[in-house]
Design a protein around this motif. Structure first.
Motif, PDB file in Angstrom:
ATOM      1  N   GLN A 169      -4.363 -24.821 -13.750  1.00 52.38           N
ATOM      2  CA  GLN A 169      -5.672 -24.202 -13.559  1.00 52.38           C
ATOM      3  C   GLN A 169      -6.535 -25.113 -12.692  1.00 52.38           C
ATOM      4  OE1 GLN A 169      -7.655 -22.940 -17.134  1.00 52.38           O
ATOM      5  NE2 GLN A 169      -9.494 -22.261 -16.046  1.00 52.38           N
ATOM      6  N   VAL A 170      -7.141 -24.517 -11.654  1.00 50.47           N
ATOM      7  CA  VAL A 170      -7.905 -25.319 -10.702  1.00 50.47           C
ATOM      8  C   VAL A 170      -9.383 -24.939 -10.660  1.00 50.47           C
ATOM      9  CG1 VAL A 170      -5.922 -25.810  -9.234  1.00 50.47           C
ATOM     10  CG2 VAL A 170      -7.283 -23.750  -8.794  1.00 50.47           C
ATOM     11  N   GLY A 171      -9.797 -23.971 -11.483  1.00 51.80           N
ATOM     12  CA  GLY A 171     -11.206 -23.596 -11.454  1.00 51.80           C
ATOM     13  C   GLY A 171     -11.561 -22.621 -12.558  1.00 51.80           C
ATOM     14  N   VAL A 172     -12.859 -22.416 -12.718  1.00 51.63           N
ATOM     15  CA  VAL A 172     -13.384 -21.474 -13.708  1.00 51.63           C
ATOM     16  C   VAL A 172     -14.408 -20.553 -13.032  1.00 51.63           C
ATOM     17  CG1 VAL A 172     -13.033 -23.030 -15.666  1.00 51.63           C
ATOM     18  CG2 VAL A 172     -15.201 -23.100 -14.395  1.00 51.63           C
ATOM     19  N   LYS A 173     -14.838 -19.541 -13.774  1.00 54.17           N
ATOM     20  CA  LYS A 173     -15.845 -18.574 -13.311  1.00 54.17           C
ATOM     21  C   LYS A 173     -15.539 -17.991 -11.930  1.00 54.17           C
ATOM     22  CE  LYS A 173     -19.860 -20.658 -13.839  1.00 54.17           C
ATOM     23  NZ  LYS A 173     -21.317 -20.905 -14.040  1.00 54.17           N
ATOM     24  N   PRO A 174     -14.434 -17.262 -11.760  1.00 54.19           N
ATOM     25  CA  PRO A 174     -13.441 -16.878 -12.752  1.00 54.19           C
ATOM     26  C   PRO A 174     -12.342 -17.936 -12.887  1.00 54.19           C
ATOM     27  CG  PRO A 174     -12.876 -15.844 -10.697  1.00 54.19           C
ATOM     28  CD  PRO A 174     -14.166 -16.602 -10.449  1.00 54.19           C
ATOM     29  N   PRO A 175     -11.517 -17.845 -13.933  1.00 51.10           N
ATOM     30  CA  PRO A 175     -10.383 -18.759 -14.046  1.00 51.10           C
ATOM     31  C   PRO A 175      -9.470 -18.619 -12.826  1.00 51.10           C
ATOM     32  CG  PRO A 175     -10.738 -17.574 -16.103  1.00 51.10           C
ATOM     33  CD  PRO A 175     -11.616 -16.933 -15.088  1.00 51.10           C
ATOM     34  N   LYS A 176      -9.144 -19.750 -12.211  1.00 52.13           N
ATOM     35  CA  LYS A 176      -8.290 -19.764 -11.023  1.00 52.13           C
ATOM     36  C   LYS A 176      -7.037 -20.552 -11.346  1.00 52.13           C
ATOM     37  CE  LYS A 176     -12.435 -19.775  -8.102  1.00 52.13           C
ATOM     38  NZ  LYS A 176     -13.394 -20.067  -9.193  1.00 52.13           N
ATOM     39  N   ILE A 177      -5.900 -19.898 -11.219  1.00 50.02           N
ATOM     40  CA  ILE A 177      -4.615 -20.515 -11.552  1.00 50.02           C
ATOM     41  C   ILE A 177      -3.813 -20.676 -10.272  1.00 50.02           C
ATOM     42  CG2 ILE A 177      -2.595 -20.415 -13.058  1.00 50.02           C
ATOM     43  CD1 ILE A 177      -5.282 -20.183 -14.555  1.00 50.02           C
ATOM     44  N   ALA A 178      -3.514 -21.926  -9.901  1.00 49.14           N
ATOM     45  CA  ALA A 178      -2.669 -22.185  -8.734  1.00 49.14           C
ATOM     46  C   ALA A 178      -1.215 -22.200  -9.181  1.00 49.14           C
ATOM     47  CB  ALA A 178      -3.040 -23.514  -8.083  1.00 49.14           C
ATOM     48  N   THR A 181     -13.054 -11.228 -18.005  1.00 47.74           N
ATOM     49  CA  THR A 181     -13.167 -11.931 -16.729  1.00 47.74           C
ATOM     50  C   THR A 181     -11.938 -11.675 -15.868  1.00 47.74           C
ATOM     51  OG1 THR A 181     -13.381 -14.092 -15.652  1.00 47.74           O
ATOM     52  CG2 THR A 181     -12.198 -14.031 -17.745  1.00 47.74           C
ATOM     53  N   PRO A 182     -12.110 -11.540 -14.557  1.00 48.34           N
ATOM     54  CA  PRO A 182     -10.928 -11.519 -13.689  1.00 48.34           C
ATOM     55  C   PRO A 182     -10.196 -12.848 -13.768  1.00 48.34           C
ATOM     56  CG  PRO A 182     -12.930 -10.890 -12.479  1.00 48.34           C
ATOM     57  CD  PRO A 182     -13.366 -11.456 -13.790  1.00 48.34           C
ATOM     58  N   VAL A 183      -8.912 -12.826 -13.461  1.00 53.05           N
ATOM     59  CA  VAL A 183      -8.116 -14.054 -13.331  1.00 53.05           C
ATOM     60  C   VAL A 183      -7.553 -14.063 -11.914  1.00 53.05           C
ATOM     61  CG1 VAL A 183      -6.076 -15.317 -14.099  1.00 53.05           C
ATOM     62  CG2 VAL A 183      -7.534 -14.166 -15.784  1.00 53.05           C
ATOM     63  N   TRP A 184      -7.837 -15.126 -11.185  1.00 51.59           N
ATOM     64  CA  TRP A 184      -7.364 -15.228  -9.807  1.00 51.59           C
ATOM     65  C   TRP A 184      -6.132 -16.115  -9.749  1.00 51.59           C
ATOM     66  CZ3 TRP A 184     -12.433 -16.165  -6.513  1.00 51.59           C
ATOM     67  CH2 TRP A 184     -13.201 -14.987  -6.542  1.00 51.59           C
ATOM     68  N   LEU A 185      -5.038 -15.575  -9.222  1.00 51.96           N
ATOM     69  CA  LEU A 185      -3.846 -16.374  -8.958  1.00 51.96           C
ATOM     70  C   LEU A 185      -3.892 -16.858  -7.521  1.00 51.96           C
ATOM     71  CD1 LEU A 185      -0.717 -14.683 -10.600  1.00 51.96           C
ATOM     72  CD2 LEU A 185      -2.237 -16.434 -11.506  1.00 51.96           C
ATOM     73  N   LEU A 186      -3.702 -18.140  -7.311  1.00 51.36           N
ATOM     74  CA  LEU A 186      -3.652 -18.730  -5.982  1.00 51.36           C
ATOM     75  C   LEU A 186      -2.214 -19.151  -5.729  1.00 51.36           C
ATOM     76  CD1 LEU A 186      -6.826 -20.980  -6.341  1.00 51.36           C
ATOM     77  CD2 LEU A 186      -6.710 -18.600  -5.590  1.00 51.36           C
ATOM     78  N   ILE A 187      -1.478 -18.336  -4.974  1.00 48.94           N
ATOM     79  CA  ILE A 187      -0.066 -18.619  -4.717  1.00 48.94           C
ATOM     80  C   ILE A 187       0.021 -19.607  -3.562  1.00 48.94           C
ATOM     81  CG2 ILE A 187       2.189 -17.623  -4.211  1.00 48.94           C
ATOM     82  CD1 ILE A 187       0.963 -16.692  -6.851  1.00 48.94           C
ATOM     83  N   ARG A 188       0.572 -20.784  -3.841  1.00 49.89           N
ATOM     84  CA  ARG A 188       0.600 -21.850  -2.837  1.00 49.89           C
ATOM     85  C   ARG A 188       2.023 -22.381  -2.643  1.00 49.89           C
ATOM     86  NH1 ARG A 188      -4.676 -25.260  -5.004  1.00 49.89           N
ATOM     87  NH2 ARG A 188      -6.263 -23.912  -4.083  1.00 49.89           N
TER      88      ARG A 188
END
Length: 439
Positions: free
Chosen positions: A387-396, A426-433
């Motif tokens: 997890q790399v962030g909040v508001k919204p939760p950001k998952i790399a 809350t939305p959950v953002w996936l960051l595909i890297r």
């Protein structure tokens, strides 16, 4: 706050083509017919690190101002001018300077807003002939070709140079900001007054009474809040009164400033297209979301009515499957007491941080249950997540090749993450890297 830029001009000068060129997508209808853009269009845009909101407007047809559609377009253009921080006056370099251009420039100069003059449809820069546009008296003409994208960089340089200097408010992490959004007359002011416990905003049966956003700080249960009561969003075809101070842009700005958004629906109307547009903006902005069905007292119901209404909401706005739904009556106060509990809970959910070790346990189990599919013999290897962030939760999520991760598999991973950790409301953002990509 994001600055607002409005494209203004007479019909068929290429405003929608320029709009699409700036935002990089074909979101405005483009047709070689005057008057095809009948509603204002709003999109986020950026140039050289400057984020802004771009407004596309219908063409001002001074000769046919008697017509109902033309008159309505003119009213909308005036409202767009009032909202804008910078105005781009778009003219046609092929047809040359016209009396309509002169009249449009005269209207814009009265606004006292910064004006950038674009002379469109200049496709051959070796034979420039646009100097007559200096007569408009709004500054140096900038020749562009919106179709080919020529010189639009210089145009945007001039636009961002005219942006106002905003004084940004310092964020207090201990305060939860939440906004009430929805169509006019859905009960935002009534709910605001209930939550605040006093008559702080005017309540009226006339749609659009709340003209601007109102910030109200208060405390409940030891938690500090700021309630942002926004002006109603009306279907653009019904905007007629140029003196109305409410606008969709102010509401969008209120969403941008909030942590949690309360989307108010009218129980007597059900879900409308405008509700979906409002919700879509808040969803894409990554805001926490609570769906509040108001005027539940006005609905004839039995033991199945609430369940059926909830099913309809989920079907119409499936992208908000994470958002809780509450049924209230701001008029009678029924179940209004549940709202603040949900606001605080959603804020906690969107600020929740999951340890990397626990996140990878869940990811590993998800991969065992449903490995990622192959693409033309190429196998996607998912290596780890954090997890790399909040508001919204950001998952790399780090993989061998991001192009191999299909959106349907991303949705599967989000569902697995929600099953384990919640992230309700809350939305959950996936960051595909790609593996080894810098943070």
């Amino acid at each position: 706050m994001k600055p607002i830029v409005a494209l203004v001009g007479r019909p068929n000068v290429g405003k929608s083509t320029l709009f699409n060129r700036i935002i990089g997508e074909r979101k405005a209808i483009v047709e070689d017919t005057p008057g095809i853009t009948r509603d204002r269009l709003y999109e986020d845009a950026d140039w050289c690190g400057h984020d802004f909101i771009l407004i596309d407007t219908g063409g001002i047809d001074f000769e046919n101002m008697e017509g109902q559609i033309e008159s309505r377009i003119y009213q909308q253009v005036l409202l767009a001018i009032e909202e804008a921080d910078v105005i781009i006056l778009v003219t046609d370099g092929m047809s040359g300077l016209t009396d309509e251009d002169m009249r449009a420039a005269s209207i814009l100069k009265r606004s006292n807003k910064p004006i950038v003059l674009a002379v469109n449809k200049i496709d051959h820069f070796d034979n420039l002939d646009y100097y007559e546009f200096y007569r408009l008296g709004v500054g140096e003409p900038i020749p562009v070709s919106s179709i080919h994208g020529m010189n639009t960089g210089d145009l945007l340089d001039a636009v961002v140079a005219a942006f106002p200097e905003y004084e940004y408010e310092e964020e207090d992490d201990e305060v939860i900001r939440f906004a009430l959004i929805g169509r006019p007359n859905v009960g935002k002011s009534s709910l605001s007054n209930r939550l605040l416990g006093e008559e702080r905003t005017i309540v009226s049966d006339i749609p659009g009474t709340t003209r601007d956003s109102i910030d109200s700080p208060f405390e409940a249960g030891g938690q500090r809040y700021i309630l942002i009561d926004t002006a109603g969003l009306r279907r653009q075809g019904k905007i007629k009164d140029t003196t109305e101070k409410y606008s969709i842009i102010r509401t969008l700005r209120s969403v941008d400033r909030s942590d949690v958004v309360l989307l108010l629906l009218d129980a007597t109307d059900g879900v409308t297209e405008q509700d979906k547009k409002i919700a879509g903006y808040a969803h894409e902005a990554g805001k926490g979301m609570l769906i509040v069905v108001n005027k539940w007292d006005a609905v004839e119901k039995d033991e199945k009515t609430m369940k059926k209404f909830e099913e309809d909401i989920r079907a119409e706005m499936s992208f908000l499957n994470y958002a809780p739904i509450v049924f209230i009556s701001a008029l009678t106060g029924k179940r209004v007491h549940t709202v603040m509990g949900w606001v605080r809970f959603i804020s906690e959910q969107q600020n929740m941080r999951i340890p990397t070790s626990r996140m990878n346990e869940v990811l590993g189990e998800a991969l065992r249950l449903n490995p990622p599919p192959t693409d033309k013999g190429r196998k996607c290897r998912i290596l780890y997540a954090t997890q790399v962030g909040v508001k919204p939760p950001k998952i790399a999520i780090y993989v061998n090749d991001p192009d191999l991760v299909h959106f349907s598999y991303e949705r599967y991973l989000i569902n697995q993450i929600r099953q384990s950790f919640g992230f309700e409301g809350t939305p959950v953002w996936l960051l595909i890297r790609k593996n080894n990509e810098k943070e």
